[in-house]
Design an enzyme around this catalytic site. Structure first.
Site, short mmCIF file in Angstrom:
data_model
loop_
_atom_site.label_atom_id
_atom_site.label_comp_id
_atom_site.label_asym_id
_atom_site.label_seq_id
_atom_site.Cartn_x
_atom_site.Cartn_y
_atom_site.Cartn_z
N GLU A 1 0.83 -1.21 0.00
CA GLU A 1 0.00 0.00 0.00
C GLU A 1 0.86 1.25 0.00
OE1 GLU A 1 -2.58 -3.28 1.06
OE2 GLU A 1 -0.63 -2.65 1.81
N HIS B 1 -9.42 -6.54 9.34
CA HIS B 1 -10.10 -6.27 8.08
C HIS B 1 -11.47 -5.62 8.29
CE1 HIS B 1 -7.25 -9.50 7.21
NE2 HIS B 1 -7.32 -9.18 5.94
#
Length: 322
Positions: free
Chosen positions: A57, A126
């Site tokens: 990321e 998550h």
């Protein structure tokens, strides 16, 4: 169409309209996206414009910001907002500050999309709702489309913005179906929207919690309580005028926010109501947030940690005096 299909159509429309627009992120190409939003787009636009990235990321968000500085209009997809923390340096220290630090000479027209929210038994890494963190940062615009129509229309508005825009898509919404009007011109990224008019209490929310509030408003109507549902849609900048108009009308406000209570977006909204609308209130504003724990994996514990319809109804009843 579904929320997922609406996002896909928005991406397709943007890419057909402007060759500088491209999509990049983990598994967006051959796999079709973790939530199948980009399914089929690789075959349509090719690997130069639908770009699979490494699992980094930090790296690919920085590359997207660099592409925006170079004149492109990248759409960066981060699989879940938890992972956006790995790119927080790029988002906060570069994208959000560049216009200010350059005296307006440089803009970073990047759109960063990510899934948010819990309810899918994916455990703590998550499942969190961190949009309130990013709404704290000057230089960013933060969107949370909750309807299929907003999912279809708001991406184009975001790509028109010369500064970085973050779009938080609640993962439980991807399968939700809804009508999309032929004319999307009335949907903007500046104003909140009243989804249900009411006179006794304002339910102020966004994203996945909108539909819980709509269900709660229906239940409240059955016991004689008229609840107005205000969908914030844009979390930075907040539409103060819409919030104050709603609480002035109903005289009571309940904020429903899947973020944690401490230091939350709901706390900011409550403060603004007190600062700007204190004399219109008949009761102190209330808020309903997620429990202050990492989101559990077990289904019954996950449900207990999140705001639910029954809790919204109970809180609203207390606000109007039982």
């Amino acid at each position: 169409m579904t929320y997922r299909e609406a996002m896909r159509e928005a991406i397709r429309e943007a890419m057909n309209a402007d060759e500088k627009v491209f999509l990049m992120g983990e598994d967006v190409g051959h796999y079709g996206g973790c939530y199948a939003v980009s399914k089929g787009l690789l075959d349509e636009f090719g690997p130069d414009r639908i770009r699979d990235t490494p699992l980094s990321e930090s790296g690919f968000t920085g590359a997207g910001i660099g592409a925006a500085l170079g004149g492109m209009r990248p759409i960066v997809e981060i699989m879940t907002c938890n992972f956006a923390l790995l790119a927080l340096d790029q988002i906060m220290n570069t994208a959000a500050t560049m216009r200010h630090m350059s005296g307006g000479q440089f803009h970073v027209p990047v759109v960063i999309r990510m899934a948010t929210g819990a309810g899918r038994q994916l455990a703590a890494q998550h499942s969190h709702s961190l949009e309130g963190w990013f709404a704290h940062i000057p230089g960013l615009r933060v969107l949370a489309p909750a309807t299929v129509s907003d999912a279809r229309a708001m991406l184009a508005r975001a790509l028109e913005d010369p500064d970085p825009v973050l779009i938080f898509e609640n993962a439980l919404l991807y399968n939700r179906e809804g009508e999309v009007p032929d004319d999307l011109a009335g949907i903007d990224i500046d104003h909140a929207s009243i989804r249900r008019a009411g006179s006794d209490v304002s339910l102020i929310t966004y994203g996945g919690s909108l539909w819980k509030c709509m269900d709660a408003a229906e239940e409240l109507a059955g016991i004689g309580v008229s609840a107005e549902v205000l969908d914030l849609r844009t979390l930075r900048p907040l539409d103060d005028a819409a919030i104050m108009a709603s609480v002035a009308k109903t005289r009571r406000g309940l904020i429903v926010d899947e973020g944690w209570r401490s230091g939350s977006l709901s706390a900011e909204i409550m403060s603004r109501i007190i600062e700007q609308g204190f004399w219109t209130l008949d009761a102190p504003p209330m808020r309903l947030c997620s429990a202050e724990v990492p989101i559990p994996y077990a289904k019954h514990m996950e449900e207990a940690a999140l705001p639910q319809v029954a809790g919204i109804v109970d809180a609203a009843r207390k606000l109007v005096g039982g």
